[in-house]
Enzyme design. Structure first.
Site, PDB file in Angstrom:
ATOM      1  N   GLU A 229      41.411  43.186  41.903  1.00 52.35           N
ATOM      2  CA  GLU A 229      40.504  43.382  40.753  1.00 52.35           C
ATOM      3  C   GLU A 229      39.155  42.805  41.169  1.00 52.35           C
ATOM      4  O   GLU A 229      38.955  41.596  41.101  1.00 52.35           O
ATOM      5  CB  GLU A 229      41.037  42.651  39.510  1.00 52.35           C
ATOM      6  CG  GLU A 229      42.373  43.162  38.992  1.00 52.35           C
ATOM      7  CD  GLU A 229      42.252  44.489  38.269  1.00 52.35           C
ATOM      8  OE1 GLU A 229      41.119  44.978  38.075  1.00 52.35           O
ATOM      9  OE2 GLU A 229      43.299  45.050  37.904  1.00 52.35           O
ATOM     10  N   CYS A 263      32.969  41.025  34.730  1.00 54.40           N
ATOM     11  CA  CYS A 263      33.102  42.141  35.682  1.00 54.40           C
ATOM     12  C   CYS A 263      32.807  43.472  35.008  1.00 54.40           C
ATOM     13  O   CYS A 263      32.168  44.338  35.593  1.00 54.40           O
ATOM     14  CB  CYS A 263      34.495  42.146  36.301  1.00 54.40           C
ATOM     15  SG  CYS A 263      35.820  42.150  35.088  1.00 54.40           S
TER      16      CYS A 263
END
Ligand code: NAP
Length: 455
Positions: A229, A263
């Site tokens: 990720e 993010c």
């Protein structure tokens, strides 16, 4: 013995000195994890679910202590930290409720007497996690992993050891047996050795592209499963028929909450010419209203960044973009006298070749990319090495959905900021990584998806 220090990014005070674990201490935790796996994986889902509910209750009961630790270690605003803790507790309950559905064997009709897929845990998973959501990022891996019957070792980011220990304390107080979850205070070289250990079966990383390359290479060398990720530079596409009040409010929230260190924050604002000037004017006004200050103060709406070195790197990206022709509409400098504060900033006329166009801006800086129409908006939105999320803003929902389908990313939202949700799979494409967390996809990542065929 080697050690590292954590520094409060608001006041610059040293919070804590942490000694790196010795080889013997690491070995003890690896052995404990290995020993805990058979009994933990043999429990029923209802038994593991009861433990997860205890974790949820423990997070809620200790929320004030935990939020103070988050704030002190990485600068998070109190209300954002409390929301993160509640979201983490809810995710534990979500997996306690849904794991039985996700993990029930799937019958498949063949010529066999019986054929089906069953899901079996694989053992100890190493989790390497970032500081930006220091509780949520861990829980969104840990809750499904524990429900699945796996055990886990956490190597948290070096600036949030207190958050890691707080989580360990909550898990222990929940009655979860020793060895099922533990924390390793280790550096990246030690983490690489842990991944090479035969008792560690897989690794999950949430972090930067740089860390991803290193950990995925190691996992590849060991032929161990990994989930990555990584970073993102989500496009926020505003079409000429968007409701600008709604879009601007969402833009400010997505870009400046958590001091821009998310993010899936909107980072590249792709605006069609017809609304670009109006959007930018309102965006600047709304962003200017963010107030920098103590994360524990309710009046503060812009947190400090997590570390001074990260702030300095962001400033370099801004200055370089301006030198290459970007127009500064707001901010563009460190907050005077602060330890790691950076002003809410907006860069207009961002184009190819600038850091603000090609790189992730992991802080409170918005990049405006002007385009002539929808087709160019889609092309520019996709002109990036990242592929985490993206959003499109239009009053025509069917049109928005068509644009969403063309965005090259793991999650495309129409008239909503991109957000993570335990019910929906989460992850990236391109250099934002691979594999998925959350929902049923997330719980299956670290399982043996096993075919059984009875002739
Ligand atoms: P980072 O520097 O990559 O750190 C993340 C974790 O990886 C930390 O535990 C860090 O440990 C470790 N690490 C760093 N370099 C490593 C290496 N070479 N080998 C092994 N481990 C290594 O990232 P960050 O600055 O904490 O987090 C920001 C990045 O994470 C951004 O790019 C952001 O977009 C991304 N992110 C992605 C997601 C997602 O879901 N896709 C979510 C959140 C954040 P140390 O602290 O000890 O160096």
């Amino acid at each position: 013995m080697a050690s590292y220090q954590t520094v409060n990014p608001f006041n610059g005070r040293t919070e804590r000195t942490v000694e790196l674990m010795t080889a013997a201490a690491i070995e003890q935790r690896l052995a404990a994890a290995d020993a805990a796996f058979p009994a933990w994986s043999a429990l029923t889902l209802a038994q593991r679910g009861a433990y997860l509910r205890n974790v949820a209750a423990g997070l809620r009961a200790r929320r004030e202590d935990i939020q103070r630790t988050m704030s002190a270690e990485m600068g998070k605003l109190r209300r954002e930290a409390l929301a993160e803790i509640e979201k983490s507790a809810a995710a534990c309950e979500y997996y306690a409720d849904h794991a039985a559905d996700y993990l029930s064997p799937q019958a498949i009709t063949t010529e066999a007497r019986r054929s089906y897929v069953t899901y079996q845990p694989i053992g100890c998973v190493l989790a390497v996690m970032p500081w930006n959501f220091p509780i949520w990022q861990v829980i969104r891996f840990l809750a499904p992993a524990l429900m699945a019957g796996n055990v886990a070792l956490l190597k948290h980011a070096s600036n949030v050891p207190g958050c890691a220990d707080a989580l360990r304390g909550v898990v222990a107080a929940a009655g979860i047996p020793d060895g099922v979850f533990d924390v390793l205070h280790i550096d990246n070289d030690q983490a690489a050795d842990v991944l090479r250990d035969r008792r560690v079966k897989a690794v999950t990383l949430t972090g930067s592209e740089r860390a991803g390359r290193s950990i995925a290479a190691n996992a590849g060398d060991q032929l161990k499963k990994c989930v990555m990720e990584l970073g993102g530079s989500d496009a926020f596409v505003v079409l000429e028929d968007a409701d600008l009040d709604v879009a601007v409010a969402a833009a400010v929230k997505s870009r400046f909450d958590n001091a821009g260190q998310t993010c899936i924050a909107a980072k590249r604002f792709v605006l069609v010419d017809a609304i670009a000037d109006a959007f930018v004017q309102r965006f600047v006004e709304a962003a200017r209203a963010r107030v920098y200050g103590d994360p524990q103060d309710e009046a503060t709406t812009l947190a400090p960044m997590a570390r001074a070195d990260l702030r300095d790197e962001l400033h370099r990206q801004v200055q370089e973009s301006v030198a290459l022709g970007a127009t500064l509409r707001l901010g563009g400098e460190p907050i005077a006298g602060s330890c790691a504060g950076y002003a809410a900033s907006i860069l207009d006329n961002v184009g190819p070749g600038m850091p603000a166009y090609a790189q992730e801006l992991f802080g409170p800086v918005a990049a405006i990319l002007r385009v002539k129409d929808e087709a160019e908006a889609v092309r520019v939105a996709n002109d990036t090495c990242f592929g985490l999320g993206g959003s499109v803003w239009t009053r025509d929902v069917a049109r928005g959905e068509q644009v969403a389908l063309q965005l090259q990313c793991g999650a495309a939202f129409v008239n909503s900021v991109v957000k993570s949700d335990a019910r929906l799979p989460f992850g990236g494409t391109k250099r934002s990584g691979f594999g998925r967390e959350l929902a049923d996809h997330g719980i299956h990542e670290f399982m043996n998806i096993k075919t059984v065929y009875v002739a």
